[in-house]
Design an enzyme around this catalytic site. Sequence first.
Site, PDB file in Angstrom:
ATOM      1  N   LEU A  90       3.709   5.066   0.523  1.00 18.56           N
ATOM      2  CA  LEU A  90       2.521   5.874   0.202  1.00 18.56           C
ATOM      3  C   LEU A  90       2.189   5.749  -1.279  1.00 18.56           C
ATOM      4  O   LEU A  90       2.443   6.641  -2.078  1.00 18.56           O
ATOM      5  CB  LEU A  90       2.744   7.341   0.575  1.00 18.56           C
ATOM      6  CG  LEU A  90       2.771   7.672   2.058  1.00 18.56           C
ATOM      7  CD1 LEU A  90       2.916   9.170   2.278  1.00 18.56           C
ATOM      8  CD2 LEU A  90       1.535   7.158   2.769  1.00 18.56           C
ATOM      9  N   HIS A  91       1.609   4.611  -1.651  1.00 19.91           N
ATOM     10  CA  HIS A  91       1.122   4.454  -3.020  1.00 19.91           C
ATOM     11  C   HIS A  91      -0.274   5.067  -3.098  1.00 19.91           C
ATOM     12  O   HIS A  91      -0.713   5.750  -2.163  1.00 19.91           O
ATOM     13  CB  HIS A  91       1.166   2.988  -3.450  1.00 19.91           C
ATOM     14  CG  HIS A  91       0.318   2.074  -2.615  1.00 19.91           C
ATOM     15  ND1 HIS A  91      -1.020   1.872  -2.860  1.00 19.91           N
ATOM     16  CD2 HIS A  91       0.613   1.344  -1.512  1.00 19.91           C
ATOM     17  CE1 HIS A  91      -1.513   1.039  -1.967  1.00 19.91           C
ATOM     18  NE2 HIS A  91      -0.538   0.711  -1.126  1.00 19.91           N
ATOM     19  N   LEU A  92      -1.003   4.857  -4.164  1.00 21.45           N
ATOM     20  CA  LEU A  92      -2.231   5.600  -4.438  1.00 21.45           C
ATOM     21  C   LEU A  92      -3.290   5.511  -3.331  1.00 21.45           C
ATOM     22  O   LEU A  92      -3.836   6.528  -2.906  1.00 21.45           O
ATOM     23  CB  LEU A  92      -2.831   5.156  -5.772  1.00 21.45           C
ATOM     24  CG  LEU A  92      -4.027   5.970  -6.257  1.00 21.45           C
ATOM     25  CD1 LEU A  92      -3.671   7.449  -6.365  1.00 21.45           C
ATOM     26  CD2 LEU A  92      -4.521   5.449  -7.586  1.00 21.45           C
ATOM     27  N   GLU A 125      -4.368   0.214   5.680  1.00 19.87           N
ATOM     28  CA  GLU A 125      -3.752  -1.066   5.253  1.00 19.87           C
ATOM     29  C   GLU A 125      -3.372  -1.908   6.440  1.00 19.87           C
ATOM     30  O   GLU A 125      -3.096  -1.449   7.496  1.00 19.87           O
ATOM     31  CB  GLU A 125      -2.516  -0.785   4.396  1.00 19.87           C
ATOM     32  CG  GLU A 125      -2.886  -0.156   3.076  1.00 19.87           C
ATOM     33  CD  GLU A 125      -1.728  -0.139   2.100  1.00 19.87           C
ATOM     34  OE1 GLU A 125      -0.568  -0.260   2.509  1.00 19.87           O
ATOM     35  OE2 GLU A 125      -2.004   0.003   0.906  1.00 19.87           O
TER      36      GLU A 125
END
Length: 87
Positions: free
Chosen positions: A14-16, A87
């Site tokens: 869970l990146h930006l 994604e």
Amino acid sequence: MVSQKVTIKNPTGLHLRPAGILCKEAMQFKSHIVFHYRENTANAKSVLSVLGACIKSGDEIELVCDGEDETEALAALVAAIDNGLGE
């Protein structure tokens, strides 16, 4: 109150960008939405809180929704996570 455990499938966790998508989805609901990861609790409506949880790919979190639209909120968030959060 309803809850469900889900596994993060995004290769980079869970990146930006996926954190932002998760928060945007959570903010559509009136319910109080948090998730538990290890001993931490994060507010699913706060990007900083989600990023601060440092969720990696393959980690299991428990989503907890409490409020008038809790069932719909939980279903939407689980679906979003299962679909890879963009994604």
